[in-house]
Design an enzyme around this catalytic site. Structure first.
Site, short mmCIF file in Angstrom:
data_model
loop_
_atom_site.label_atom_id
_atom_site.label_comp_id
_atom_site.label_asym_id
_atom_site.label_seq_id
_atom_site.Cartn_x
_atom_site.Cartn_y
_atom_site.Cartn_z
N PHE A 1 -11.67 -7.06 14.00
CA PHE A 1 -10.87 -7.43 12.97
C PHE A 1 -10.29 -6.57 11.72
CE2 PHE A 1 -9.16 -10.22 9.37
CZ PHE A 1 -8.25 -10.44 9.91
N GLN A 2 -9.32 -6.31 11.98
CA GLN A 2 -8.34 -5.40 11.31
C GLN A 2 -8.99 -4.32 11.10
OE1 GLN A 2 -8.43 -6.83 7.31
NE2 GLN A 2 -6.45 -7.75 7.16
N LYS B 1 -17.58 -0.47 6.06
CA LYS B 1 -18.20 -1.84 4.96
C LYS B 1 -19.42 -1.47 4.70
CE LYS B 1 -17.49 -6.37 3.98
NZ LYS B 1 -16.37 -7.79 4.89
N MET C 1 24.29 9.13 2.76
CA MET C 1 23.98 10.15 3.97
C MET C 1 24.55 10.25 5.07
SD MET C 1 23.85 13.30 3.03
CE MET C 1 23.02 13.79 1.48
N GLU D 1 0.79 -1.56 -0.18
CA GLU D 1 0.27 -0.06 -0.09
C GLU D 1 0.89 1.70 -0.19
OE1 GLU D 1 -2.23 -2.84 2.25
OE2 GLU D 1 -0.65 -2.32 2.53
#
Length: 604
Positions: free
Chosen positions: A120-121, A170, A482, A58
């Site tokens: 969940f999630q 959802k 760096m 993602e």
């Protein structure tokens, strides 16, 4: 009985999301499905207008949306599911927020009855991203979806651009309601000022007509406002020299005689010196970032400041503005041109001559590497010299980023993408992917480090499967360059955890080939041009070229963190002579011989 065409069509919330994206003119979405966003992926499959590109992570979706937005000027769109899918977007949202990139992220959320139960999630992505988005929404009813998305796109693309998150439960995606497209937005308090006030323009023009050492300090806001033509016209009218920040390197051509390059910590001596010695700074679309100002109380001590920005919160935040101008950069520059064109302006030729001498004497350079080693700066300069005229350059973050800023050609707007405010390692590959999707006929070269590349190279699979022929140059110095440079300079060469062992693992050529790319390695300087030419000729798949370069190459010039810009070094222990001695008043020749600076005195 036939449906009444005057009646709104009944849709699921998921169908409304797709229909809204189509109405908003979205042609591509970068995303990855999961449980809470799955209802939307079903009707998305049937859309003939919205292309979905399935990423491998993602974060890659977010950076790809950024790349698309920077190149096209349109809102980039990414999509993810709830919980870890949404939290994986956080880095790209933060990156877009600091660099003012217009982006909308659509995330699925658990059903509204589960919100707050640690389902969940479930993650409170709205709360998590509130400090790093311009605005965000939580939508729990299907009927609210069209308005939320329309407002999100409006907010993301107006005023100071930035990312907006729309989190959709959802159940809102699954429920059915009439699809009603909003005729107007309900955004109390959101009325960005775009037109500069005429009184402020008049005051600014008065200061410009009084200045003998003016400098234009141009930031990424000028790029976002598509104001490069207005900037060029203002310089033609006034002859004022121009410094362009890291985020604005492509808005004013380096080939122009008034271009001074990038100011700041790793800026050119001419740009840094011009700001320090200026009596007037005209700052447009920039925020007086600490990387530009150095120690703030010593920055440009003799200068009055005109500060123009579309975001009023930036004006006066770090440096007092004698003339504050709130407004769009394009409109502001146009108004300044109108106020100054045809007017008597001061003769600043002596000032420009002084800066020209400084540019000549202290042009960015590099130390030649040990025998048998390849200079990374030279590789980057050769990529720039051999790239087609329509090329877009994207970088990761670190030494290679600074070298790319100095040694690539910057002559065309919307051709330079980099992570400025956040300094996000891993930005290059997915942002290059998004840029190539936004500009399919351009050549897109990504300049990446071996450290950055190992963070997001999985998106090369996305490129290979979707016919996105980016070209990625890995500047492989086997270290976190760096960080190692700072350890070299400030930590007694105690190189703690900066050796990546990239000379052994991974085998970048095998890795890139496994990801579906053409790939080859360059270890000899004599082979550099041939490799670049070979990469330029491949356009049917992504290309990865690994350049094995000198490990101890350094980025110069440099202003050490927390010090004054007056303490800029052009090599270890070596400071420039500034403007007072850079040019001999009695001679046309510079006082310091050209070519005797970093190329021969650098120490690693």
């Amino acid at each position: 009985m036939a449906d009444n065409p005057r009646q709104p069509k009944q849709m699921t919330g998921a169908q409304m999301i797709v229909a809204s994206l189509e109405k908003l003119g979205v042609d591509v979405v970068f995303g990855l499905p999961g449980g809470a966003i799955m209802p939307t992926y079903d009707p998305l499959m049937d859309s003939s207008k919205v292309r979905h590109i399935l990423v491998r992570h993602e974060q890659g979706a977010g950076h790809a949306a950024e790349g698309y937005a920077v190149v096209t000027g349109r809102v980039g769109v990414c999509m993810a599911t709830s919980g870890p899918g949404a939290t994986n977007l956080v880095t790209s949202l933060y990156d877009a927020y600091l660099d003012s990139v217009p982006m909308v992220a659509i995330t699925g959320q658990v059903g509204s009855s589960l919100i707050g139960t640690d389902g969940f999630q479930e993650a409170d992505i709205r709360g998590i991203t509130m400090p790093i988005t311009k605005h965000n929404f939580l939508v729990t009813e299907a009927s609210a979806i069209p308005l939320a998305l329309a407002e999100a796109f409006h907010i993301a693309s107006t005023g100071r651009p930035g990312p907006v998150l729309v989190d959709i439960a959802k159940n809102a995606q699954q429920d059915t309601a009439p699809f009603v497209w909003p005729k107007q937005y309900d955004l109390p308090g959101y009325k960005p000022t775009t037109r500069p006030h005429s009184r402020q323009i008049k005051e600014a023009s008065t200061l410009i007509r009084q200045a003998s050492r003016p400098v234009l300090y141009i930031g990424g806001g000028v790029a976002r406002a598509n104001a490069a033509p207005e900037l060029m016209k203002l310089v033609e009218v006034t002859g004022i020299p121009v410094t362009t920040t890291l985020m604005a390197r492509d808005v004013f051509p380096d080939s122009h005689p008034r271009a001074l390059g990038m100011p700041g910590m790793h800026g050119s001596v001419a740009a840094v010196g011009a700001l320090q010695r200026a009596d007037l700074i005209i700052a447009v679309g920039t925020r007086f970032d600490d990387r530009v100002t150095g120690r703030l109380d010593t920055f440009a001590p003799q200068a009055k400041v005109i500060h123009a920005d579309v975001d009023p919160a930036e004006i006066g935040k770090n440096r007092h503005a004698d003339v504050p101008i709130v407004g769009d950069a394009k409109l502001t520059l146009a108004k300044l041109i109108d106020a100054l064109e045809g007017k008597m302006l001061p003769d600043i030729s002596a000032w420009n001559d002084q800066l020209d001498a400084m540019k000549q004497v202290y042009a960015p350079s590099w130390e030649e590497p040990p025998a048998g080693k390849i200079s990374p700066q030279w590789v980057i300069s050769r990529i720039g010299a051999m790239a087609p005229d329509n090329s877009i350059f994207v970088t990761g973050v670190g030494q290679h980023q600074m070298w790319a800023s100095h040694f690539l050609p910057h002559n065309r707007p919307h051709s330079w993408l980099t992570s400025g405010g956040a300094g996000t390692m891993g930005y290059c590959v997915p942002a290059a992917m998004g840029a190539q999707v936004g500009a399919p006929d351009a050549t897109v070269w990504g300049i990446d480090g071996d450290g950055c590349f190992q963070m997001t190279n999985q998106e090369l699979v996305t490129c290979a499967l979707n016919g996105i022929p980016v070209k990625i140059a890995i500047i492989n110095n086997n270290v976190l360059g760096m960080v190692r440079q700072w350890q070299n300079l400030f930590y007694n060469k105690r190189f703690s955890q900066t050796d990546l062992h990239s000379d052994a693992l991974p085998d970048f050529v095998k890795l890139a080939e496994a990801l579906g790319c053409a790939a080859f390695r360059v270890t000899e300087a004599d082979d550099v041009d041939a490799a670049i030419e070979r990469a330029n000729a491949i356009n049917d798949r992504p290309v990865v070229v690994e350049f094995v370069v000198h490990k101890d190459a350094m980025v110069w010039p440099m202003v050490a963190s927390g010090t004054s810009n007056d303490e800029i070094k052009i090599a270890r222990g070596l400071a420039p002579d500034w403007g007072e001695q850079a040019a001999d008043e009695d001679s046309a020749e510079p006082a310091v011989p050209v070519g005797t600076v970093a190329a021969t005195t650098g120490e690693n």
